[in-house]
Scaffold this motif. Structure first.
Motif, mmCIF file in Angstrom:
data_model
loop_
_atom_site.group_PDB
_atom_site.id
_atom_site.type_symbol
_atom_site.label_atom_id
_atom_site.label_comp_id
_atom_site.label_asym_id
_atom_site.label_seq_id
_atom_site.Cartn_x
_atom_site.Cartn_y
_atom_site.Cartn_z
ATOM 1 N N LEU A 1 22.628 30.207 37.607
ATOM 2 C CA LEU A 1 21.965 29.157 38.387
ATOM 3 C C LEU A 1 20.614 29.673 38.847
ATOM 4 N N SER A 2 19.746 28.761 39.213
ATOM 5 C CA SER A 2 18.527 29.192 39.893
ATOM 6 C C SER A 2 18.897 29.472 41.348
ATOM 7 N N ALA A 3 18.147 30.340 41.994
ATOM 8 C CA ALA A 3 18.408 30.635 43.408
ATOM 9 C C ALA A 3 18.285 29.375 44.277
ATOM 10 N N PRO A 4 17.283 28.507 44.035
ATOM 11 C CA PRO A 4 17.214 27.280 44.842
ATOM 12 C C PRO A 4 18.446 26.376 44.644
ATOM 13 N N MET A 5 18.958 26.292 43.418
ATOM 14 C CA MET A 5 20.137 25.460 43.176
ATOM 15 C C MET A 5 21.342 26.018 43.919
ATOM 16 N N LEU A 6 21.525 27.345 43.894
ATOM 17 C CA LEU A 6 22.620 27.962 44.636
ATOM 18 C C LEU A 6 22.494 27.635 46.119
ATOM 19 N N SER A 7 21.290 27.743 46.646
ATOM 20 C CA SER A 7 21.050 27.450 48.053
ATOM 21 C C SER A 7 21.375 25.991 48.369
ATOM 22 N N GLN A 8 20.990 25.076 47.486
ATOM 23 C CA GLN A 8 21.270 23.662 47.696
ATOM 24 C C GLN A 8 22.770 23.372 47.661
ATOM 25 N N LEU A 9 23.496 24.029 46.783
ATOM 26 C CA LEU A 9 24.952 23.859 46.730
ATOM 27 C C LEU A 9 25.599 24.426 47.985
ATOM 28 N N MET A 10 25.113 25.573 48.437
ATOM 29 C CA MET A 10 25.679 26.209 49.630
ATOM 30 C C MET A 10 25.453 25.366 50.879
ATOM 31 N N SER A 11 24.279 24.767 50.985
ATOM 32 C CA SER A 11 23.930 24.032 52.198
ATOM 33 C C SER A 11 24.424 22.593 52.197
ATOM 34 N N GLY A 12 24.876 22.109 51.053
ATOM 35 C CA GLY A 12 25.320 20.724 50.978
ATOM 36 C C GLY A 12 24.228 19.764 50.566
ATOM 37 N N GLN A 13 23.053 20.271 50.191
ATOM 38 C CA GLN A 13 22.015 19.380 49.676
ATOM 39 C C GLN A 13 22.449 18.780 48.345
ATOM 40 N N ARG A 14 23.208 19.536 47.599
ATOM 41 C CA ARG A 14 23.800 19.063 46.338
ATOM 42 C C ARG A 14 25.303 19.229 46.448
ATOM 43 N N ALA A 15 26.038 18.341 45.770
ATOM 44 C CA ALA A 15 27.490 18.355 45.889
ATOM 45 C C ALA A 15 28.181 19.055 44.732
ATOM 46 N N LYS A 16 27.629 18.948 43.527
ATOM 47 C CA LYS A 16 28.395 19.306 42.336
ATOM 48 C C LYS A 16 27.731 20.381 41.494
ATOM 49 N N ILE A 17 28.567 21.254 40.951
ATOM 50 C CA ILE A 17 28.138 22.187 39.913
ATOM 51 C C ILE A 17 28.260 21.399 38.613
ATOM 52 N N SER A 18 27.146 20.980 38.067
ATOM 53 C CA SER A 18 27.204 20.087 36.919
ATOM 54 C C SER A 18 27.330 20.816 35.587
ATOM 55 N N ASN A 19 27.060 22.095 35.555
ATOM 56 C CA ASN A 19 27.152 22.861 34.315
ATOM 57 C C ASN A 19 28.541 23.497 34.221
ATOM 58 N N PRO A 20 29.357 23.117 33.232
ATOM 59 C CA PRO A 20 30.710 23.666 33.126
ATOM 60 C C PRO A 20 30.736 25.183 32.921
#
Length: 191
Positions: A55-74
């Motif tokens: 993942l990119s570091a920003p995507m990990l941060s967004q998943l951790m904080s709840g800005q994004r809900a789903k890990i879309s890449n299987p």
């Protein structure tokens, strides 16, 4: 516009709350909790963990904080499950640092498929599949077909008539990975 007169902070808070609720439903707990356990256990930075997962570091941060809900890449989800399985082993902390690094590199390079391209010949070659973690596979399958809430509800419906099946759905489908591992070991007699 729907949010024209809304307070931006309340809209963001509602989005975070919705995303965290979805994570709880889809993954059994908020991703931030899962990632924080890995960060602590591995003593990695968020950027390093993101690199292992793909993942990119920003995507990990967004998943951790709840800005994004789903890990879309299987593949990323598969790596997360492999990483959790690897570091939850009691012997992880006793491994030499070089062996820990080798195992992290192995996970970093893992693909969902066992088919890879040999770039020297440009022909597909079969690679030996990594050992399958049965608990991670069962959890992934159950969570792909139903939410944690649905699995919990099905468990409750089955409880009176089929208590063993209800427990399996509850623990393997909606429970924490460490509880699922203990349940699996108790049922199968295998670690």
């Amino acid at each position: 516009m729907q949010f024209a007169n809304s307070n931006p902070e309340s809209v963001m808070t509602a989005t975070y709350e919705r995303n965290l609720k979805l994570q709880l439903e889809w993954y059994g707990e908020p991703l931030g909790e899962r990632f924080r356990r890995l960060l602590t256990r591995l003593e990695l930075s968020q950027a390093q963990l993101a690199g292992v997962l793909g993942l990119s570091a920003p995507m990990l941060s967004q998943l951790m904080s709840g800005q994004r809900a789903k890990i879309s890449n299987p593949t990323v989800l598969s790596r997360l499950l492999q990483l959790e399985a690897t570091v939850s082993d009691a012997g992880w902390s006793t491994l030499p640092p070089a062996e820990q690094a080798r195992r992290l590199d192995e996970i970093r390079g893992a693909q969902r498929s066992t088919l890879t391209i040999d770039h020297t010949t440009e022909t597909p070659t079969a690679q030996p599949a990594p050992p399958v973690d049965p608990v991670a596979a069962i959890q992934s399958l159950l969570r792909d077909i139903a939410s944690a809430g649905d699995l919990q509800g099905a468990s409750e419906l089955l409880e009176d008539r089929y208590p063993d099946l209800a427990e399996a759905l509850r623990v393997l489908g909606a429970g924490r990975t460490q509880d699922a591992r203990a349940y699996y070991a108790r049922i199968t007699g295998r670690p």
